[in-house]
Design a protein around this motif. Structure first.
Motif, PDB file in Angstrom:
ATOM      1  N   VAL A  81     -66.095  57.446  28.106  1.00 49.85           N
ATOM      2  CA  VAL A  81     -65.727  56.142  28.667  1.00 49.85           C
ATOM      3  C   VAL A  81     -64.778  56.388  29.831  1.00 49.85           C
ATOM      4  O   VAL A  81     -63.808  57.150  29.706  1.00 49.85           O
ATOM      5  N   TRP A  82     -65.070  55.741  30.960  1.00 45.84           N
ATOM      6  CA  TRP A  82     -64.191  55.817  32.127  1.00 45.84           C
ATOM      7  C   TRP A  82     -63.125  54.728  32.027  1.00 45.84           C
ATOM      8  O   TRP A  82     -63.428  53.560  31.820  1.00 45.84           O
ATOM      9  N   LEU A  83     -61.858  55.121  32.192  1.00 46.38           N
ATOM     10  CA  LEU A  83     -60.758  54.155  32.239  1.00 46.38           C
ATOM     11  C   LEU A  83     -60.246  53.972  33.666  1.00 46.38           C
ATOM     12  O   LEU A  83     -59.628  52.951  33.983  1.00 46.38           O
ATOM     13  N   GLN A  84     -60.487  54.972  34.508  1.00 43.39           N
ATOM     14  CA  GLN A  84     -60.126  54.910  35.933  1.00 43.39           C
ATOM     15  C   GLN A  84     -61.233  55.604  36.730  1.00 43.39           C
ATOM     16  O   GLN A  84     -62.174  56.172  36.148  1.00 43.39           O
ATOM     17  N   ASP A  85     -61.103  55.561  38.031  1.00 45.10           N
ATOM     18  CA  ASP A  85     -62.076  56.199  38.910  1.00 45.10           C
ATOM     19  C   ASP A  85     -61.806  57.707  38.955  1.00 45.10           C
ATOM     20  O   ASP A  85     -60.766  58.152  39.446  1.00 45.10           O
ATOM     21  N   PRO A  86     -62.733  58.538  38.473  1.00 46.70           N
ATOM     22  CA  PRO A  86     -62.465  59.983  38.441  1.00 46.70           C
ATOM     23  C   PRO A  86     -62.533  60.647  39.811  1.00 46.70           C
ATOM     24  O   PRO A  86     -62.005  61.754  39.990  1.00 46.70           O
ATOM     25  N   PHE A  87     -63.193  60.000  40.777  1.00 44.54           N
ATOM     26  CA  PHE A  87     -63.395  60.656  42.066  1.00 44.54           C
ATOM     27  C   PHE A  87     -62.080  60.900  42.819  1.00 44.54           C
ATOM     28  O   PHE A  87     -61.993  61.811  43.636  1.00 44.54           O
ATOM     29  N   GLN A  88     -61.061  60.098  42.512  1.00 41.34           N
ATOM     30  CA  GLN A  88     -59.782  60.297  43.189  1.00 41.34           C
ATOM     31  C   GLN A  88     -59.095  61.595  42.742  1.00 41.34           C
ATOM     32  O   GLN A  88     -58.122  62.042  43.364  1.00 41.34           O
ATOM     33  N   TYR A  89     -59.603  62.198  41.650  1.00 40.80           N
ATOM     34  CA  TYR A  89     -59.000  63.434  41.139  1.00 40.80           C
ATOM     35  C   TYR A  89     -59.726  64.687  41.628  1.00 40.80           C
ATOM     36  O   TYR A  89     -59.340  65.798  41.281  1.00 40.80           O
ATOM     37  N   LEU A  90     -60.777  64.498  42.413  1.00 42.78           N
ATOM     38  CA  LEU A  90     -61.538  65.644  42.916  1.00 42.78           C
ATOM     39  C   LEU A  90     -60.915  66.135  44.217  1.00 42.78           C
ATOM     40  O   LEU A  90     -61.474  66.012  45.308  1.00 42.78           O
ATOM     41  N   GLU A  91     -59.728  66.681  44.098  1.00 39.52           N
ATOM     42  CA  GLU A  91     -58.959  67.101  45.266  1.00 39.52           C
ATOM     43  C   GLU A  91     -59.583  68.327  45.936  1.00 39.52           C
ATOM     44  O   GLU A  91     -60.157  69.187  45.271  1.00 39.52           O
ATOM     45  N   GLY A  92     -59.433  68.397  47.263  1.00 49.79           N
ATOM     46  CA  GLY A  92     -59.919  69.554  47.994  1.00 49.79           C
ATOM     47  C   GLY A  92     -61.434  69.571  48.108  1.00 49.79           C
ATOM     48  O   GLY A  92     -62.114  68.555  47.934  1.00 49.79           O
ATOM     49  N   SER A  93     -61.948  70.755  48.389  1.00 46.34           N
ATOM     50  CA  SER A  93     -63.402  70.915  48.557  1.00 46.34           C
ATOM     51  C   SER A  93     -63.885  72.115  47.763  1.00 46.34           C
ATOM     52  O   SER A  93     -64.586  72.992  48.276  1.00 46.34           O
ATOM     53  N   HIS A  94     -63.493  72.171  46.502  1.00 42.42           N
ATOM     54  CA  HIS A  94     -63.884  73.278  45.633  1.00 42.42           C
ATOM     55  C   HIS A  94     -65.369  73.171  45.273  1.00 42.42           C
ATOM     56  O   HIS A  94     -65.992  72.115  45.400  1.00 42.42           O
ATOM     57  N   ASP A  95     -65.938  74.263  44.791  1.00 44.24           N
ATOM     58  CA  ASP A  95     -67.349  74.267  44.387  1.00 44.24           C
ATOM     59  C   ASP A  95     -67.554  73.464  43.107  1.00 44.24           C
ATOM     60  O   ASP A  95     -68.486  72.659  43.009  1.00 44.24           O
ATOM     61  N   VAL A  96     -66.692  73.740  42.125  1.00 40.40           N
ATOM     62  CA  VAL A  96     -66.918  73.225  40.768  1.00 40.40           C
ATOM     63  C   VAL A  96     -65.609  72.674  40.199  1.00 40.40           C
ATOM     64  O   VAL A  96     -64.563  73.329  40.277  1.00 40.40           O
TER      65      VAL A  96
END
Length: 646
Positions: A174-189
């Motif tokens: 279940v999503w409680l917030q938007d997870p995309f804001q935590y994808l910091e930087g430009s890592h592969d995985v």
């Protein structure tokens, strides 16, 4: 001119009437097209192209699906089998609240899921063959569950190769917030740790240090990947690791250990990022450590309902923590309300008040509905009418059912579904009248005449019929490319063991013998295996057993269909079984009825069941029924218990 803009418009004025008429014409022209779900929502995703034209969702490719749903170069993926659709809906509600539902792609692991999701939400489900058995795919630790999870890196790699970023989620999240804001930087995985030992809030985002046994426990259920060489390398290595340690009774695993081995082996080649534990906690921490939950309140982003086994247990825990959203918020999901057909129609069998039929039994899932329960539910006067069908032939099933209904025999029909899509669709429309006898078959090949899939489909027929006979019922079997013009039961004279039809096109006299025909010069008879009536006698059961033996014979293991084996069985048991050949004028083969106009005219009024054989191909069969006025579905679908199949 300025005054005209403020002049009131009368609805009775000529201009207004012309405007109203024009609107009605537009509605009249275009509204009928809205019956198609593909055209109701031609494009709900502003960043993607129009939904591609496909004649069947089986032909919808991953490339088409990804292009349709992708937004900002990103696809959100889940993989699911039919029993977990309520969890998909729960997850989708939470995703929708974060405004990311448009880029969700459901990878259906069975045809029931493929058709149900695309019926409700066109274009957002795709099946990557082969389909799996949804009976076992959700049982943790089973080989079915292993087969289900082990395809994950292959799916993800395919999407990466198409050039998209991809986020994978299990549907017990279940999503409680938007997870995309935590994808910091430009890592592969990007990934999360499945350990429940508490980390400091400012913990490192590097790959976890292995424990004293050299193991890590990164979760394979929530991953974000960019289409880089590093991500692709990891997916390939993950696939290799899965293949190197296949499921066995001593290794009842899933794909997660293989992911961790792959991560450790590619550590120096892939740019990895560990997501913060406070935002992406494992279920072993979130649901079991109330103190930690309070201390990190407001930081949680995605909650994973793991560290617990069992469908009901997962649902109960979501309920207990206020995370089961479906009951009160289903309309926030693109799938809307997914109702249980068992609860919608507890008893639709008008004959159920008779002593031979009981109320529809209570089953939690149609997968658990047994042949004994189904036969008891539909039987009337000790008789069951059976057909076997795969999903592509549902229109033919409906056509046949219209003709059966006109003879008032529809209540005792039992559809033996050869795939889960058929099982769920028929029981959704007509509860209790479909059963699946495992294993499910691949509906992509089951209807291609002469193929191995078709052979597997037809060769199960005597086993199904024997099982019904052993339950004590008379049984009539029909192929669904038949149409009833009269009631066939009036032709079942006497009390013979087995009644059948001849498939030869040679014209017989109207008063021909009802004995098994004399074999030709090659010692062959040509009795049709597509229309049979059997009584639950020793003779009928013996014939079915011999038929099964002939199908299993190594020298005759593949003849394209089951009919040659049926004829061998008839000839070998002729002295032990009371046989009755039905009149040719009433039960003609398609090679006679459709190809000999003179004979058809001479026997007009005598025809009882017409068989659309001696022709190959779905479209060809449908066209011939159309040409002879026997395609009833277009104008008379409401006469079928299934109604209109959109």
């Amino acid at each position: 001119m300025g005054q005209l803009h403020h002049r009131p418009i009368s609805l009775l004025s000529p201009n207004a009437l012309i405007l109203v008429l024009a609107i009605l014409v537009i509605i009249g022209v275009f509204l009928p097209w809205a019956r198609s779900p593909l055209l109701l929502f031609p494009n709900t995703n502003p960043s993607s192209s129009l939904l591609p034209s496909v004649s069947d969702w089986r032909d919808y490719s991953l490339a088409q699906a990804a292009e349709f749903v992708a937004k900002d170069g990103t696809v959100i993926v889940c993989a699911v089998s039919y029993p977990f659709l309520p969890f998909v809906n729960n997850w989708l509600i939470s995703v929708s609240r974060q405004k990311h539902q448009d880029k969700v792609l459901v990878i259906a692991e069975d045809y029931a899921t493929l058709y149900k999701v695309n019926e409700k939400w066109p274009g957002h489900a795709v099946l990557i063959p082969p389909a799996l058995d949804s009976q076992t795919a959700h049982n943790y630790g089973s080989q079915g569950f292993y087969n289900f999870t082990s395809r994950r890196p292959l799916h993800l790699l395919q999407i990466l190769e198409l050039g998209y970023n991809v986020m994978y989620n299990d549907v017990d999240m279940v999503w409680l917030q938007d997870p995309f804001q935590y994808l910091e930087g430009s890592h592969d995985v990007y990934f999360m740790d499945d350990q429940f030992e508490i980390k400091p809030l400012n913990h490192s985002h590097e790959f976890s240090i292995p424990d004293q046994n050299g193991r890590t426990n990164i979760c394979s259920c929530m991953i974000f990947l960019r289409p880089t060489n590093g991500s692709k390398l990891l997916m390939k290595k993950w696939t290799e690791e899965i293949q190197s340690q296949p499921w066995s009774r001593s290794n009842k695993g899933n794909d997660q250990p293989a992911l961790n081995r792959a991560l450790r082996k590619t550590l120096d080649q892939v740019d990895l990022y560990l997501l913060p534990q406070s935002a992406f906690p494992t279920g072993g921490l979130y649901f079991k450590n109330a103190t930690w939950v309070k201390e990190t309140k407001g930081k949680h982003v995605i909650i994973h309902n793991n560290y617990i086994e069992g469908y009901d247990n997962k649902m109960r825990r979501f309920h207990d923590f206020g995370l089961w959203l479906v009951d009160d918020h289903a309309l926030e999901s693109p799938l809307g309300i997914l109702e249980s057909p068992l609860l919608l129609f507890p008893n639709t069998n008008s004959s159920s008040s008779s002593s031979s039929s009981s109320l529809l039994p209570s089953v939690a899932d149609w997968r658990d509905y047994s042949l004994a329960q189904a036969a008891k539910f539909v039987a009337k006067d000790g008789t069951v009418i059976v057909c076997a069908v795969s999903y592509p032939f549902l229109p033919f099933l409906n056509n046949w059912l219209i003709s059966v209904s006109r003879q008032k025999h529809q209540d005792k029909v039992l559809v033996i579904a050869e795939d889960y899509a058929t099982l769920y669709k028929v029981n959704e429309k007509w509860p209790g009248h479909a059963v699946l006898i495992p294993p499910a078959l691949d509906s992509q090949t089951a209807h291609n005449f002469g193929s191995k899939g078709f052979f597997k489909f037809t060769s199960r027929r005597p086993q199904h019929l024997l099982q019904i006979l052993e339950l004590g019922y008379n049984v009539m079997y029909n192929d669904v490319d038949m149409v009833w013009l009269q009631d066939p039961f009036q032709y079942l004279e006497g009390s013979h063991d087995t009644y059948f039809t001849d498939d030869r096109t040679t014209i017989k006299p109207l008063n021909h013998s009802h004995d098994l025909p004399i074999p030709d010069r090659n010692g062959v008879t040509y009795i049709c295996s597509c229309m049979i009536f059997l009584r639950p006698t020793y003779g009928a059961k013996l014939l079915m057993k011999k038929w099964i033996e002939e199908l299993q014979s190594s020298s005759k293991s593949f003849e394209g269909n089951d009919q040659p084996a049926f004829n061998w069985a008839l000839n070998k048991t002729a002295n032990q079984v009371d046989l009755y050949l039905l009149p040719q004028s009433a039960f003609p083969t398609g090679g006679l009825y459709f190809k000999n106009e003179t004979w058809a005219k001479e026997t007009k009024g005598k025809h009882v069941i017409v068989h659309n054989n001696y022709i190959i191909g779905y479209d060809n069969k449908m066209k011939r029924f159309h040409d002879f006025g026997l395609w009833l579905v277009d104008d008379h679908a409401l006469e079928s218990p299934l109604g209109k199949l959109e």
